[in-house]
Design an enzyme around this catalytic site. Structure first.
Site, PDB file in Angstrom:
ATOM      1  CG  ASN A  88      -9.262   0.307   3.991  1.00  0.00           C
ATOM      2  OD1 ASN A  88      -9.907   0.828   3.076  1.00  0.00           O
ATOM      3  ND2 ASN A  88      -9.020  -0.987   4.021  1.00  0.00           N
ATOM      4  N   GLY A 137       0.811  -1.218   0.000  1.00  0.00           N
ATOM      5  CA  GLY A 137       0.000   0.000   0.000  1.00  0.00           C
ATOM      6  C   GLY A 137       0.843   1.266   0.000  1.00  0.00           C
ATOM      7  CG  ASP A 138       0.232   3.991   2.181  1.00  0.00           C
ATOM      8  OD1 ASP A 138      -0.908   4.332   1.835  1.00  0.00           O
ATOM      9  OD2 ASP A 138       0.516   3.598   3.335  1.00  0.00           O
ATOM     10  N   GLY A 146      -5.926   5.913   1.623  1.00  0.00           N
ATOM     11  CA  GLY A 146      -5.631   7.350   1.620  1.00  0.00           C
ATOM     12  C   GLY A 146      -4.789   7.592   0.392  1.00  0.00           C
ATOM     13  CG  HIS A 147      -5.717   6.399  -2.957  1.00  0.00           C
ATOM     14  ND1 HIS A 147      -6.496   5.693  -3.832  1.00  0.00           N
ATOM     15  CD2 HIS A 147      -5.200   5.484  -2.101  1.00  0.00           C
ATOM     16  CE1 HIS A 147      -6.462   4.410  -3.517  1.00  0.00           C
ATOM     17  NE2 HIS A 147      -5.694   4.252  -2.464  1.00  0.00           N
ATOM     18  CB  THR A 148      -1.353  11.798  -1.465  1.00  0.00           C
ATOM     19  OG1 THR A 148      -1.461  11.079  -0.240  1.00  0.00           O
ATOM     20  CG2 THR A 148      -1.026  13.253  -1.179  1.00  0.00           C
ATOM     21  CE  LYS A 158      -3.147   1.890  -3.680  1.00  0.00           C
ATOM     22  NZ  LYS A 158      -2.000   1.882  -2.750  1.00  0.00           N
ATOM     23  CD  GLN A 165      -7.145  -1.057   1.151  1.00  0.00           C
ATOM     24  OE1 GLN A 165      -8.021  -1.614   0.512  1.00  0.00           O
ATOM     25  NE2 GLN A 165      -7.272   0.172   1.607  1.00  0.00           N
ATOM     26  CE  LYS A 205       7.173   8.817  -1.498  1.00  0.00           C
ATOM     27  NZ  LYS A 205       6.378   8.740  -0.266  1.00  0.00           N
ATOM     28  NE  ARG A 225     -24.833 -16.132   4.046  1.00  0.00           N
ATOM     29  CZ  ARG A 225     -24.879 -17.444   4.063  1.00  0.00           C
ATOM     30  NH1 ARG A 225     -25.390 -18.103   3.046  1.00  0.00           N
ATOM     31  NH2 ARG A 225     -24.419 -18.115   5.101  1.00  0.00           N
ATOM     32  CG  ASP A 249      11.588  11.809  -5.501  1.00  0.00           C
ATOM     33  OD1 ASP A 249      10.863  10.860  -5.890  1.00  0.00           O
ATOM     34  OD2 ASP A 249      11.250  12.562  -4.562  1.00  0.00           O
TER      35      ASP A 249
HETATM   36  P1  GDP Z   1      -1.456   5.591  -2.354  1.00  0.00           P
HETATM   37  O1  GDP Z   1      -2.197   5.135  -1.160  1.00  0.00           O
HETATM   38  O2  GDP Z   1      -0.867   4.451  -3.126  1.00  0.00           O
HETATM   39  O3  GDP Z   1      -2.244   6.514  -3.231  1.00  0.00           O
HETATM   40  O4  GDP Z   1      -0.214   6.438  -1.816  1.00  0.00           O
HETATM   41  P2  GDP Z   1      -0.259   7.571  -0.652  1.00  0.00           P
HETATM   42  O5  GDP Z   1      -0.850   8.798  -1.202  1.00  0.00           O
HETATM   43  O6  GDP Z   1      -0.855   6.997   0.588  1.00  0.00           O
HETATM   44  O7  GDP Z   1       1.273   7.734  -0.341  1.00  0.00           O
HETATM   45  C1  GDP Z   1       2.185   8.123  -1.311  1.00  0.00           C
HETATM   46  C2  GDP Z   1       2.909   9.401  -0.822  1.00  0.00           C
HETATM   47  O8  GDP Z   1       4.035   9.657  -1.639  1.00  0.00           O
HETATM   48  C3  GDP Z   1       2.042  10.624  -0.942  1.00  0.00           C
HETATM   49  O9  GDP Z   1       2.406  11.526   0.055  1.00  0.00           O
HETATM   50  C4  GDP Z   1       2.410  11.189  -2.313  1.00  0.00           C
HETATM   51  O10 GDP Z   1       2.159  12.578  -2.429  1.00  0.00           O
HETATM   52  C5  GDP Z   1       3.876  10.886  -2.364  1.00  0.00           C
HETATM   53  N1  GDP Z   1       4.441  10.598  -3.684  1.00  0.00           N
HETATM   54  C6  GDP Z   1       3.879   9.929  -4.726  1.00  0.00           C
HETATM   55  N2  GDP Z   1       4.780   9.777  -5.722  1.00  0.00           N
HETATM   56  C7  GDP Z   1       5.921  10.354  -5.298  1.00  0.00           C
HETATM   57  C8  GDP Z   1       7.233  10.501  -5.862  1.00  0.00           C
HETATM   58  O11 GDP Z   1       7.538  10.042  -6.951  1.00  0.00           O
HETATM   59  N3  GDP Z   1       8.165  11.128  -5.099  1.00  0.00           N
HETATM   60  C9  GDP Z   1       7.884  11.631  -3.870  1.00  0.00           C
HETATM   61  N4  GDP Z   1       8.879  12.218  -3.197  1.00  0.00           N
HETATM   62  N5  GDP Z   1       6.672  11.521  -3.319  1.00  0.00           N
HETATM   63  C10 GDP Z   1       5.717  10.880  -4.006  1.00  0.00           C
HETATM   64  P1  IMO Z   2      -3.899   2.644   0.385  1.00  0.00           P
HETATM   65  O1  IMO Z   2      -5.026   2.426  -0.579  1.00  0.00           O
HETATM   66  C1  IMO Z   2      -1.396   0.978   3.538  1.00  0.00           C
HETATM   67  C2  IMO Z   2      -3.309  -1.800   6.318  1.00  0.00           C
HETATM   68  C3  IMO Z   2      -3.466  -1.350   7.752  1.00  0.00           C
HETATM   69  C4  IMO Z   2      -3.357  -2.690   8.452  1.00  0.00           C
HETATM   70  C5  IMO Z   2      -4.107  -3.623   7.503  1.00  0.00           C
HETATM   71  C6  IMO Z   2      -5.553  -3.863   7.860  1.00  0.00           C
HETATM   72  O2  IMO Z   2      -3.759   4.059   0.838  1.00  0.00           O
HETATM   73  O3  IMO Z   2      -2.626   2.054  -0.148  1.00  0.00           O
HETATM   74  P2  IMO Z   2      -7.764  -2.399   7.686  1.00  0.00           P
HETATM   75  O4  IMO Z   2      -8.099  -1.074   8.279  1.00  0.00           O
HETATM   76  O5  IMO Z   2      -7.846  -2.452   6.207  1.00  0.00           O
HETATM   77  O6  IMO Z   2      -8.521  -3.532   8.332  1.00  0.00           O
HETATM   78  O7  IMO Z   2      -6.229  -2.634   8.093  1.00  0.00           O
HETATM   79  O8  IMO Z   2      -4.032  -3.027   6.223  1.00  0.00           O
HETATM   80  N1  IMO Z   2      -3.881  -0.882   5.309  1.00  0.00           N
HETATM   81  C7  IMO Z   2      -3.145  -0.097   4.521  1.00  0.00           C
HETATM   82  N2  IMO Z   2      -1.822   0.112   4.477  1.00  0.00           N
HETATM   83  N3  IMO Z   2      -2.196   1.577   2.639  1.00  0.00           N
HETATM   84  C8  IMO Z   2      -3.531   1.353   2.649  1.00  0.00           C
HETATM   85  O9  IMO Z   2      -4.359   1.840   1.703  1.00  0.00           O
HETATM   86  C9  IMO Z   2      -4.069   0.515   3.647  1.00  0.00           C
HETATM   87  N4  IMO Z   2      -5.322   0.112   3.966  1.00  0.00           N
HETATM   88  C10 IMO Z   2      -5.185  -0.754   4.968  1.00  0.00           C
HETATM   89  O10 IMO Z   2      -2.436  -0.468   8.125  1.00  0.00           O
HETATM   90  O11 IMO Z   2      -2.017  -3.114   8.494  1.00  0.00           O
HETATM   91 MG    MG Z   3      -2.312   5.495   0.889  1.00  0.00          MG
END
Ligand code: GDP
Ligand code: IMO
Ligand code: MG
Length: 431
Positions: free
Chosen positions: A38, A12-13, A40-42, A16, A225, A332, A144, A334
């Site tokens: 759950n 995750g994170d 969080g997409h930035t 995306k 995720q 990332k 269900r 960079d």
């Molecule tokens: P997601 O859940 O997959 O959408 O990712 P998140 O948004 O939770 O986390 C990705 C973090 O990395 C966010 O703070 C983005 O703004 C940041 N980010 C995404 N791509 C890049 C990159 O290429 N370089 C840097 N430095 N930050 C990035």
């Molecule tokens: P995005 O879409 C990173 C992790 C939680 C925990 C496990 C179960 O932003 O990539 P839950 O609340 O789903 O029952 O938690 O999954 N988790 C994530 N980790 N990015 C996410 O979403 C996540 N969504 C859930 O930290 O370990």
């Molecule tokens: Mg995220």
């Protein structure tokens, strides 16, 4: 082919949200098909940062329809807040831009309470969930007795359903965890407000998406995720409660598998994980701390510090197989500037046995020792690179080594959080 699926290839994170936002300009529809808030997409555009939890990451493009498919679990309180927040900033002004599926299951306040109470009671053995009620909502769906968006519009049916859930789940909350369940009356009253607010957006999205695909429009499916958090294929039990791999598009959006061709996996150039569970390439301190600081590795949903480590080719290779990745985005890159040398895990040593795949047993994975390969690092700042040729040779070698190890072409490299800080190697819809 006009359909593209975007999924996370690690824990995750991976970025995306950034990649979906970057491509949504060329998409007619962006569809979430699993998970809930759950996620969080930035999205970063210029100096403006937006974090979406439920609403698809295409929302900043007014011509792009955003769909919440049937596989998503919806907390209507969070959704209403998100809609209002975006509207205040001038987005989502046309109600037709957001479509919510009638069959999507609802998160109730008691699901959130159960999630948090269970985590507290597990103490050191907790999973580190996001506490948003995701697990308990999917449990009720499988049992269900869940309530769906469509049920909001049948007052009697909704009330009876809430009464049943409060009776069954309230017992566990009160007797096992010492909590206090909300009354059915309070929930019905609160949810009537959400029904009225969300009503204009509710429809059968499976047929909407089918029509768009039939008309040859570009449809983008936005995963949440990632592969290692998939309830079947991830590091169970340290996973989320839904399927996260590309196959989940079929069930989570009501789209037949034959429509799904191109799948883009997103991976960081290193690895992070938030929450508990095995993480073979984790680095505690030193380089791990540097990655966290430079990469700003703090959760977009809960603000928790993310655990950081080296790139793990075993994990991403597994994700590539599970989702049939036709392309890989490396984000990332960079963040790795100034780290010497760089390491990549190419396989694991599990008690003397070499593993090229992720072992199924959680305890075996916890004991797995990564087998590393070292690569030269670089010192240059990559933020201004827009073509592969702009990257230092060592960074190019690092990316091509990943490409070789995963066996999937790298089609995008991200060098910063901002939308334009991107090197696009191929049109994603034509991977
Ligand atoms: P997601 O859940 O997959 O959408 O990712 P998140 O948004 O939770 O986390 C990705 C973090 O990395 C966010 O703070 C983005 O703004 C940041 N980010 C995404 N791509 C890049 C990159 O290429 N370089 C840097 N430095 N930050 C990035
Ligand atoms: P995005 O879409 C990173 C992790 C939680 C925990 C496990 C179960 O932003 O990539 P839950 O609340 O789903 O029952 O938690 O999954 N988790 C994530 N980790 N990015 C996410 O979403 C996540 N969504 C859930 O930290 O370990
Ligand atoms: Mg995220």
């Amino acid at each position: 082919m006009s359909v593209l699926v975007i999924v996370g290839a690690q824990w995750g994170d991976e970025g995306k949200g950034k990649v979906v936002d970057r491509f949504a300009a060329h998409a007619d529809v962006v569809v979430r098909f699993m998970g809930g808030n759950n996620a969080g997409h930035t999205l970063v555009v210029g100096n403006e940062k937006t974090v979406v939890h439920l609403i698809p990451a295409g929302v900043l493009h007014p011509q792009t329809i955003c769909v919440l498919g049937n596989g998503v679990v919806i907390d209507p309180k969070v959704l209403c807040e998100e809609v209002e927040g975006l509207q205040k900033r001038g987005y989502l002004t046309d109600p037709a831009q957001l479509r919510i599926d009638e069959r999507a299951h609802l998160i109730l306040p008691i699901h959130r309470m159960l999630d948090q109470a269970r985590e507290r009671s597990l103490g050191e053995r907790s999973l580190g969930t996001t506490g948003r009620g995701i697990g308990p909502a999917y449990e009720d769906k499988a049992a269900r007795r869940g309530l769906r968006v469509i049920d909001l519009f049948d007052e009697k049916y909704f009330r009876e359903g809430v009464e049943r859930i409060v009776a069954e789940r309230g017992l566990v909350l009160e007797k096992l965890y010492g909590g206090t369940a909300p009354t059915a009356d309070a929930i019905c009253e609160e949810y009537a407000v959400y029904r009225d607010r969300l009503g204009p957006y509710v429809t059968d999205t499976s047929s909407l998406v089918a029509d768009k695909i039939a008309a040859g429009r570009r449809v983008l499916f936005e995963g949440a995720q990632a592969a290692m958090l998939d309830i079947d294929h991830g590091t169970y039990p340290f996973v989320t409660s839904s399927n996260t791999v590309a196959g989940a598009v079929g069930t989570g959006a009501g789209v037949a598998p034959r429509h799904i061709g191109r799948v883009l996996g997103i991976s960081k150039s290193y690895t992070t994980r938030v929450g508990a569970g095995p993480f073979p390439t984790e680095l505690e301190g030193g380089v791990g701390a540097k990655l966290r600081e430079v990469g700003g590795e703090f959760g977009a949903t809960t603000g928790r510090p993310r655990r950081c480590g080296w790139f793990d080719a075993v994990v991403v290779r597994q994700a590539a197989r599970l989702s049939g990745l036709s392309g890989l985005a490396i984000t990332k890159l960079d963040v790795l500037s100034g780290i010497h040398p760089l390491k990549i895990a190419v396989a694991y040593d599990c008690e003397g046995v070499r593993y090229d795949r992720v072992p199924s047993g959680v305890r075996s994975l916890a004991r797995a020792r990564p087998i590393y390969e070292e690569l030269d690092g670089w010192d240059e700042d990559l933020g201004a690179a827009r073509r592969v040729e702009d990257l230092p040779a060592a960074a190019r070698r690092y990316v091509s080594r990943i490409e070789e190890l995963i066996g999937t072409p790298v089609t995008l490299i991200s060098v910063g959080a901002e939308r334009e800080e991107t090197i696009l190697l191929r049109d994603p819809f034509l991977l």
